[in-house]
Scaffold this motif. Structure first.
Motif, PDB file in Angstrom:
ATOM      1  N   ARG A   1      31.712  42.789  40.857  1.00 27.36           N
ATOM      2  CA  ARG A   1      31.210  42.854  42.202  1.00 27.36           C
ATOM      3  C   ARG A   1      31.918  41.837  42.979  1.00 27.36           C
ATOM      4  O   ARG A   1      32.375  42.056  44.198  1.00 27.36           O
TER       5      ARG A   1
ATOM      6  N   GLU B   1      24.119  43.434  47.034  1.00 22.13           N
ATOM      7  CA  GLU B   1      24.095  42.346  46.307  1.00 22.13           C
ATOM      8  C   GLU B   1      25.407  42.058  45.530  1.00 22.13           C
ATOM      9  O   GLU B   1      25.660  42.899  44.705  1.00 22.13           O
TER      10      GLU B   1
ATOM     11  N   PHE C   1      29.383  46.595  32.551  1.00 25.87           N
ATOM     12  CA  PHE C   1      29.976  45.523  33.528  1.00 25.87           C
ATOM     13  C   PHE C   1      29.940  44.076  32.826  1.00 25.87           C
ATOM     14  O   PHE C   1      29.379  44.045  31.669  1.00 25.87           O
TER      15      PHE C   1
ATOM     16  N   HIS D   1      17.562  33.176  41.303  1.00 29.01           N
ATOM     17  CA  HIS D   1      16.243  33.389  41.149  1.00 29.01           C
ATOM     18  C   HIS D   1      15.567  32.161  40.586  1.00 29.01           C
ATOM     19  O   HIS D   1      15.975  31.538  39.595  1.00 29.01           O
TER      20      HIS D   1
ATOM     21  N   GLN E   1      28.864  40.061  33.501  1.00 27.57           N
ATOM     22  CA  GLN E   1      28.017  39.031  34.253  1.00 27.57           C
ATOM     23  C   GLN E   1      28.443  37.665  34.223  1.00 27.57           C
ATOM     24  O   GLN E   1      28.942  37.105  32.886  1.00 27.57           O
TER      25      GLN E   1
ATOM     26  N   PHE F   1      31.398  48.551  41.798  1.00 25.39           N
ATOM     27  CA  PHE F   1      30.102  48.238  42.226  1.00 25.39           C
ATOM     28  C   PHE F   1      28.808  48.320  41.334  1.00 25.39           C
ATOM     29  O   PHE F   1      27.985  47.419  40.965  1.00 25.39           O
ATOM     30  N   ARG F   2      28.594  49.509  41.044  1.00 27.18           N
ATOM     31  CA  ARG F   2      27.549  49.819  40.043  1.00 27.18           C
ATOM     32  C   ARG F   2      28.476  50.591  38.595  1.00 27.18           C
ATOM     33  O   ARG F   2      28.460  51.757  38.643  1.00 27.18           O
TER      34      ARG F   2
ATOM     35  N   SER G   1      22.855  34.466  38.950  1.00 26.79           N
ATOM     36  CA  SER G   1      23.272  35.684  38.170  1.00 26.79           C
ATOM     37  C   SER G   1      24.367  36.529  39.070  1.00 26.79           C
ATOM     38  O   SER G   1      24.011  37.301  39.844  1.00 26.79           O
TER      39      SER G   1
ATOM     40  N   GLY H   1      28.282  38.846  39.201  1.00 26.81           N
ATOM     41  CA  GLY H   1      28.823  39.912  38.449  1.00 26.81           C
ATOM     42  C   GLY H   1      30.292  39.706  38.898  1.00 26.81           C
ATOM     43  O   GLY H   1      30.571  39.542  39.850  1.00 26.81           O
TER      44      GLY H   1
HETATM   45  P1  ATP Z   1      21.028  46.293  42.047  1.00 25.66           P
HETATM   46  O1  ATP Z   1      19.792  46.168  42.543  1.00 25.66           O
HETATM   47  O2  ATP Z   1      22.477  46.406  42.712  1.00 25.66           O
HETATM   48  O3  ATP Z   1      21.044  47.367  40.840  1.00 25.66           O
HETATM   49  P2  ATP Z   1      20.468  44.264  40.200  1.00 25.66           P
HETATM   50  O4  ATP Z   1      19.421  43.475  41.102  1.00 25.66           O
HETATM   51  O5  ATP Z   1      19.735  45.158  39.154  1.00 25.66           O
HETATM   52  O6  ATP Z   1      21.289  44.998  40.976  1.00 25.66           O
HETATM   53  P3  ATP Z   1      20.598  41.847  38.467  1.00 25.66           P
HETATM   54  O7  ATP Z   1      19.868  42.764  37.371  1.00 25.66           O
HETATM   55  O8  ATP Z   1      20.012  40.775  39.290  1.00 25.66           O
HETATM   56  O9  ATP Z   1      21.168  42.938  39.538  1.00 25.66           O
HETATM   57  O10 ATP Z   1      22.015  41.538  37.801  1.00 25.66           O
HETATM   58  C1  ATP Z   1      22.611  40.271  38.358  1.00 25.66           C
HETATM   59  C2  ATP Z   1      24.039  40.493  38.815  1.00 25.66           C
HETATM   60  O11 ATP Z   1      24.824  41.389  37.868  1.00 25.66           O
HETATM   61  C3  ATP Z   1      24.134  41.303  40.190  1.00 25.66           C
HETATM   62  O12 ATP Z   1      24.178  40.574  41.317  1.00 25.66           O
HETATM   63  C4  ATP Z   1      25.560  42.329  40.018  1.00 25.66           C
HETATM   64  O13 ATP Z   1      26.389  41.137  40.389  1.00 25.66           O
HETATM   65  C5  ATP Z   1      25.628  42.331  38.493  1.00 25.66           C
HETATM   66  N1  ATP Z   1      25.243  43.529  38.301  1.00 25.66           N
HETATM   67  C6  ATP Z   1      24.073  44.183  38.019  1.00 25.66           C
HETATM   68  N2  ATP Z   1      24.082  45.525  37.888  1.00 25.66           N
HETATM   69  C7  ATP Z   1      25.461  45.999  37.661  1.00 25.66           C
HETATM   70  C8  ATP Z   1      26.278  47.153  37.666  1.00 25.66           C
HETATM   71  N3  ATP Z   1      25.580  48.255  37.295  1.00 25.66           N
HETATM   72  N4  ATP Z   1      27.565  47.071  37.788  1.00 25.66           N
HETATM   73  C9  ATP Z   1      28.061  45.939  38.262  1.00 25.66           C
HETATM   74  N5  ATP Z   1      27.437  44.674  38.271  1.00 25.66           N
HETATM   75  C10 ATP Z   1      26.421  44.775  38.196  1.00 25.66           C
END
Ligand code: ATP
Length: 472
Positions: free
Chosen positions: A343, A296, A229, A301, A231, A224-225, A338, A340
């Protein structure tokens, strides 16, 4: 905590454990650099994982690029001019406040700590204000590792990952070069190139799938994090007056994408951002119910003209658009979707993993992937490994199918074990060549979900499988 909550938490932890262990055991996901003791928050996709991830990306590309005449693809580089990150605000603003637990020295994101404790924190708060909140709520805050309540002051921590790539760009040679923190900046800086080369007119979109890198502090929650990763982002450029309408449409379309992918509706929900960044017009996330709760999956956006304006300002280039019909000149507004890959991968696995009790009292684990996403579509078995005539026939069938579908040949162990293995990796159909095959040129096709077996003539297999795989 009530007993009921206790039990639910345990179940969810169990589910997460089950997913992590199955993903490793069956070759979906491996922790990175395991033979060296692992590398936190970095993961590798194994033989079945890469198939599933590719199928997710293909489904997204089809829904965004192939099925929309006015959306084109792009594959921009991971490295970009350092000014890109100045313009985007990442070098100054892409930071998370961090505090260290005084008991076990774990670093924790303060926004996460406060959220867990039910304390409202505004995204725009200064470090001072955040620290005040930390002090006032000390008793409520709990270290996720040791349960302690004592934290250091919060410090800001930049999420961009620096590289030591030689930066030879004259004026900027002292500025660090970064691995991109998001793919969309590559889209903005190519806006003019696409406009001038691809015969697109507003409204139009640019879609891209690619790696992004962030110094994530909280290295939990499996894929998940991650720190590296992938996008899947699409930036849709519209006339300012059309932005609200377009935003509504994209919200609906992105929601529908997950339903079309087979994700259960009850496991999805919308979440509106409480605090919008100053330039944003609207921001909602699609959340998925992961084993650790709704989180998320994708952000949709409405970004106004902020991004193009910033890049116009920092590059000194005109990034406006002139309408060929009305001659109106303006900076387009952007609607961004946007998502992932990782995810989505975790959401799909969570959604389809199933344990079933069988009539004979045994249990099976089955991944009920939608056929479009299943890593292997068809497995072909000879009933027995040491009967050359069965093996030969099964090989012929496999060779005939492999150019059309992702197939697997397996003659290992007994047939029951082979079915279990294919159930665990979510293969929709298994074909078995047995002694009857040698007599009447028929094989059995076993359905993953019903476990029913049907005899089909070998010469009808192609047609039969095509038909079955095309059904939702
Ligand atoms: P979070 O609040 O969970 O850190 P974010 O709001 O920073 O996420 P965005 O910058 O909007 O995330 O990135 C868009 C998409 O990229 C997210 O919805 C997610 O699917 C993916 N994503 C972002 N950070 C990560 C990560 N560290 N690992 C895996 N997927 C990610």
């Amino acid at each position: 905590m009530t007993k009921k909550q206790d039990k639910n938490n345990l179940q969810n932890e169990d589910l997460m454990e089950e997913i992590i262990s199955l993903c490793k055991r069956r070759g979906f996901i491996f922790p990175s650099s395991e033979i060296y003791g692992g590398f936190s928050a970095v993961y590798d996709y194994g033989p079945y994982g890469v198939e599933l991830a590719n199928n997710i990306k293909a489904a997204w590309w089809k829904a965004m690029v192939r099925e929309n005449e006015n959306i084109v693809g792009l594959d921009s580089s991971i490295f970009m001019h350092p000014k890109v990150w100045e313009a985007s605000g990442h070098t100054s603003g892409f930071a998370d406040p961090l505090a260290e637990c005084k008991g076990c020295h774990t670093r924790v994101r303060v926004d996460h700590l406060l959220e867990e404790a039910g304390v409202f924190a505004d995204e725009k708060m200064s470090a001072e204000e955040i620290n005040k909140l930390l002090k006032e709520n000390r008793e409520k805050l709990k270290c996720p590792k040791c349960g302690g309540h004592n934290f250091s002051e919060a410090k800001e921590f930049n999420l961009l990952v620096q590289s030591n790539l030689g930066n030879f760009t004259s004026d900027w040679s002292k500025t660090p070069v970064y691995l991109r923190g998001e793919t969309c900046q590559g889209i903005y800086i190519n806006f003019k190139n696409v406009l001038d080369s691809a015969r697109v007119k507003i409204p139009f979109g640019i879609a891209q799938i690619g790696k992004a890198f962030r110094n994530e502090i909280t290295a939990r929650q499996f894929i998940f994090r991650k720190r590296e990763f992938e996008q899947m982002e699409m930036q849709y450029f519209v006339h300012p007056d059309e932005s609200d309408k377009s935003y509504k449409e994209w919200k609906e379309r992105r929601w529908q994408f997950y339903l079309n992918l087979g994700i259960k509706k009850e496991n999805l929900k919308w979440h509106e951002h409480e605090n919008l960044v100053f330039y944003a017009k609207a921001a909602w996330d699609i959340e998925y119910k992961y084993p650790f709760g709704f989180k998320e999956l994708e952000g949709v956006h409405a970004r106004g003209d902020y991004d193009l304006k910033q890049h116009a300002k920092y590059s000194g280039k005109d990034l406006s658009y002139r309408d060929p019909q009305t001659n109106e000149k303006y900076i387009p507004f952007v609607v961004e979707t946007s998502a992932g890959v990782d995810r989505t991968f975790l959401a799909v696995i969570t959604d389809v993993i199933t344990k079933e009790k069988l009539e004979d009292g045994s249990e099976r684990t089955v991944m009920k992937f939608p056929k479009e996403l299943a890593p292997i579509k068809i497995a072909v078995f000879p009933l027995l490994k040491n009967k050359p005539e069965l093996v030969k026939k099964a090989r012929e069938i496999y060779d005939n199918l492999k150019s059309q579908h992702m197939c697997e040949f397996d003659d290992n162990g007994n047939i029951g074990k082979r079915y279990r293995r294919q159930d665990e990796i979510g293969t929709p159909y298994c074909i078995t060549v047995d002694f009857e095959t040698l007599k009447d040129e028929t094989v059995t096709i076993r359905d993953r979900d019903t476990m029913e077996q049907e005899r089909v003539k070998i010469k009808k297999i192609n047609e039969e499988l095509k038909m079955r795989l095309a059904k939702k």
